[in-house]
Motif scaffolding. Structure first.
Motif, PDB file in Angstrom:
ATOM      1  N   VAL A  22       0.827  -1.202   0.000  1.00 32.61           N
ATOM      2  CA  VAL A  22       0.000   0.000   0.000  1.00 32.61           C
ATOM      3  C   VAL A  22       0.864   1.255   0.000  1.00 32.61           C
ATOM      4  CG1 VAL A  22      -1.669   1.326   1.356  1.00 32.61           C
ATOM      5  CG2 VAL A  22      -1.942  -1.152   1.105  1.00 32.61           C
ATOM      6  N   PRO A 169     -10.009   0.716   2.892  1.00 36.49           N
ATOM      7  CA  PRO A 169      -9.846  -0.006   1.620  1.00 36.49           C
ATOM      8  C   PRO A 169     -10.387  -1.427   1.719  1.00 36.49           C
ATOM      9  CG  PRO A 169      -7.763   0.944   2.415  1.00 36.49           C
ATOM     10  CD  PRO A 169      -8.725   0.970   3.540  1.00 36.49           C
ATOM     11  N   THR A 170     -10.874  -1.930   0.603  1.00 33.45           N
ATOM     12  CA  THR A 170     -11.289  -3.324   0.522  1.00 33.45           C
ATOM     13  C   THR A 170     -10.054  -4.206   0.343  1.00 33.45           C
ATOM     14  OG1 THR A 170     -12.842  -4.825  -0.543  1.00 33.45           O
ATOM     15  CG2 THR A 170     -11.648  -3.301  -1.986  1.00 33.45           C
ATOM     16  N   LEU A 172      -6.964  -5.639  -1.133  1.00 30.42           N
ATOM     17  CA  LEU A 172      -6.048  -5.047  -2.107  1.00 30.42           C
ATOM     18  C   LEU A 172      -5.093  -6.093  -2.667  1.00 30.42           C
ATOM     19  CD1 LEU A 172      -5.165  -1.871  -0.036  1.00 30.42           C
ATOM     20  CD2 LEU A 172      -6.782  -2.007  -1.942  1.00 30.42           C
ATOM     21  N   LEU A 218      -9.539  -4.797  -5.069  1.00 32.87           N
ATOM     22  CA  LEU A 218      -9.177  -3.502  -5.639  1.00 32.87           C
ATOM     23  C   LEU A 218      -7.690  -3.474  -5.945  1.00 32.87           C
ATOM     24  CD1 LEU A 218     -10.072  -0.518  -6.264  1.00 32.87           C
ATOM     25  CD2 LEU A 218      -9.370   0.012  -3.911  1.00 32.87           C
ATOM     26  N   VAL A 220      -4.123  -2.088  -6.187  1.00 36.42           N
ATOM     27  CA  VAL A 220      -3.546  -1.199  -5.174  1.00 36.42           C
ATOM     28  C   VAL A 220      -3.252   0.203  -5.707  1.00 36.42           C
ATOM     29  CG1 VAL A 220      -1.117  -1.875  -5.530  1.00 36.42           C
ATOM     30  CG2 VAL A 220      -1.911  -1.140  -3.246  1.00 36.42           C
ATOM     31  N   ASP A 222      -5.107   1.814  -7.855  1.00 39.96           N
ATOM     32  CA  ASP A 222      -6.399   2.500  -7.794  1.00 39.96           C
ATOM     33  C   ASP A 222      -6.638   3.013  -6.379  1.00 39.96           C
ATOM     34  OD1 ASP A 222      -6.860   1.986 -10.446  1.00 39.96           O
ATOM     35  OD2 ASP A 222      -8.665   0.779 -10.146  1.00 39.96           O
ATOM     36  N   MET A 223      -6.338   2.176  -5.383  1.00 40.72           N
ATOM     37  CA  MET A 223      -6.489   2.586  -3.986  1.00 40.72           C
ATOM     38  C   MET A 223      -5.665   3.828  -3.687  1.00 40.72           C
ATOM     39  SD  MET A 223      -4.851   2.537  -0.734  1.00 40.72           S
ATOM     40  CE  MET A 223      -3.398   1.994  -1.566  1.00 40.72           C
ATOM     41  N   CYS A 227      -6.892   7.537  -2.386  1.00 38.65           N
ATOM     42  CA  CYS A 227      -6.385   8.166  -1.164  1.00 38.65           C
ATOM     43  C   CYS A 227      -5.923   9.598  -1.421  1.00 38.65           C
ATOM     44  CB  CYS A 227      -5.234   7.346  -0.584  1.00 38.65           C
ATOM     45  SG  CYS A 227      -5.751   5.811   0.223  1.00 38.65           S
ATOM     46  N   ILE A 242     -13.209   2.514   0.439  1.00 38.80           N
ATOM     47  CA  ILE A 242     -12.546   2.562  -0.865  1.00 38.80           C
ATOM     48  C   ILE A 242     -12.608   1.164  -1.471  1.00 38.80           C
ATOM     49  CG2 ILE A 242     -10.404   2.981  -2.131  1.00 38.80           C
ATOM     50  CD1 ILE A 242      -9.568   4.925   0.007  1.00 38.80           C
ATOM     51  N   GLY A 243     -13.339   1.026  -2.564  1.00 33.35           N
ATOM     52  CA  GLY A 243     -13.470  -0.267  -3.225  1.00 33.35           C
ATOM     53  C   GLY A 243     -14.034  -0.103  -4.614  1.00 33.35           C
ATOM     54  N   ALA A 294     -13.154   3.368  -9.200  1.00 35.40           N
ATOM     55  CA  ALA A 294     -12.031   2.532  -9.649  1.00 35.40           C
ATOM     56  C   ALA A 294     -12.053   2.399 -11.164  1.00 35.40           C
ATOM     57  CB  ALA A 294     -12.129   1.153  -8.997  1.00 35.40           C
TER      58      ALA A 294
END
Length: 313
Positions: A22, A169-170, A172, A218, A220, A222-223, A227, A242-243, A294
């Motif tokens: 992450v 986050p979902t 990752l 998701l 990473v 995109d996460m 953010c 976040i997903g 996403a």
């Protein structure tokens, strides 16, 4: 209290946990922003060591903090390293959030995990379902530590007016994932298992559990983009999921991974292994209203993750 929009340009930005999957994704994304990026290696500053963290913050005084550092792992790691998962993650959150407050940080983002939600919470998981029921037992210590971090961010915002926010986050996956054969998350575990089976010419691959649980995945990067978007545009005590807003059964997902890896054998299921939560789909309507969705499809993301795995094997 500072309000959105928040200007990142020219700020000193600290990514805690920059060597993890992450944190590394956040570093990649922040390279596109005009910021002064700050990182520090775990060997120099152990985030579980309060004195070391306070000393480093006093010297460095970062203006913006992405708190992505955590002790993480898959279902087996969570269930066997229970003491480390609760102690380390509470210590990291407590030390970094207090140090940010003491040294006048302008904004902090705490990254939680979808396991904070009750095991049987209504689907999709809404942000306001935290603490409305019992947690999944296998990852309860980790979840409680993450809930503590969320509540700390809320408390500092309430008491001191700190612009501290929390995101959830979902599941990752992507470059930098952990491919340990026993302690990895499901995406990395399946990529490794199907690749090794393909190389060995194995006739079948066994996937843990029944294959029926549904999971949301998701990519990473995109996460990380989400953010940065939220750091610039969001300022509130309420969590933001976040997903992708879409999920898939583990059995279906295993077939996706097998196809991308190029494994053509049979797929079986070890029902003696734990399934975990039956379903974990996030309600991402709040995130959508804040202007982010996403963009990486599951197939494209797994393909990129497999390419990253091959480049490090």
């Amino acid at each position: 209290m500072a309000n959105a929009p928040f200007e990142l340009k020219g700020k000193s930005v600290y990514v805690a946990g920059h060597r993890g999957m992450v944190g590394a994704a956040l570093v990649r994304r922040l390279a596109r922003e005009d910021v002064h990026l700050v990182t520090v290696d775990r060997r120099e500053v152990d985030l579980c060591n309060q004195a070391a963290v306070f000393d480093w913050f006093a010297k460095t005084r970062p203006q913006v903090i992405f708190l992505a550092a955590a002790k993480v792992g898959g279902i087996v790691a969570n269930d066997t390293l229970r003491a480390e998962f609760i102690y380390d993650n509470i210590a990291i959150a407590a030390n970094v959030i207090q140090a940010a407050h003491q040294n006048g940080a302008e904004k902090l983002m705490f990254l939680g995990s979808s396991c904070i939600y009750p095991k049987l919470a209504p689907q999709p998981l809404r942000e306001d379902s935290v603490l409305t029921g019992p947690l999944e037992p296998t990852n309860e210590p980790y979840a409680i530590a993450k809930i503590a971090g969320i509540k700390m961010a809320e408390a500092y915002r309430s008491q001191y007016g700190s612009d501290f926010i929390s995101v959830m986050p979902t599941n990752l996956y992507g470059p930098g994932d952990n491919y340990h054969p026993e302690l990895s998350h499901v995406v990395a575990a399946l990529i490794r298992r199907f690749h090794e089976a393909k190389v060995a010419g194995a006739k079948s691959v066994i996937v843990w559990g029944t294959g029926t649980p549904r999971r949301e995945f998701l990519y990473v990067d995109d996460m990380a983009d989400a953010c940065v978007h939220l750091m610039k545009t969001y300022s509130s005590a309420e969590l933001v999921n976040i997903g992708t807003g879409e999920d898939i059964t583990i059995a279906e997902f295993a077939r996706v991974v097998a196809a991308i890896v190029g494994y053509g054998g049979e797929i079986g299921f070890d029902t003696s292994r734990p399934d975990g939560t039956p379903r974990k789909l996030l309600d991402v309507s709040r995130l959508a209203k804040l202007g982010w969705r996403a963009t990486t499809s599951l197939e494209d993301g797994v393909r990129r993750a497999y390419e990253a795995y091959l480049s490090h094997t």
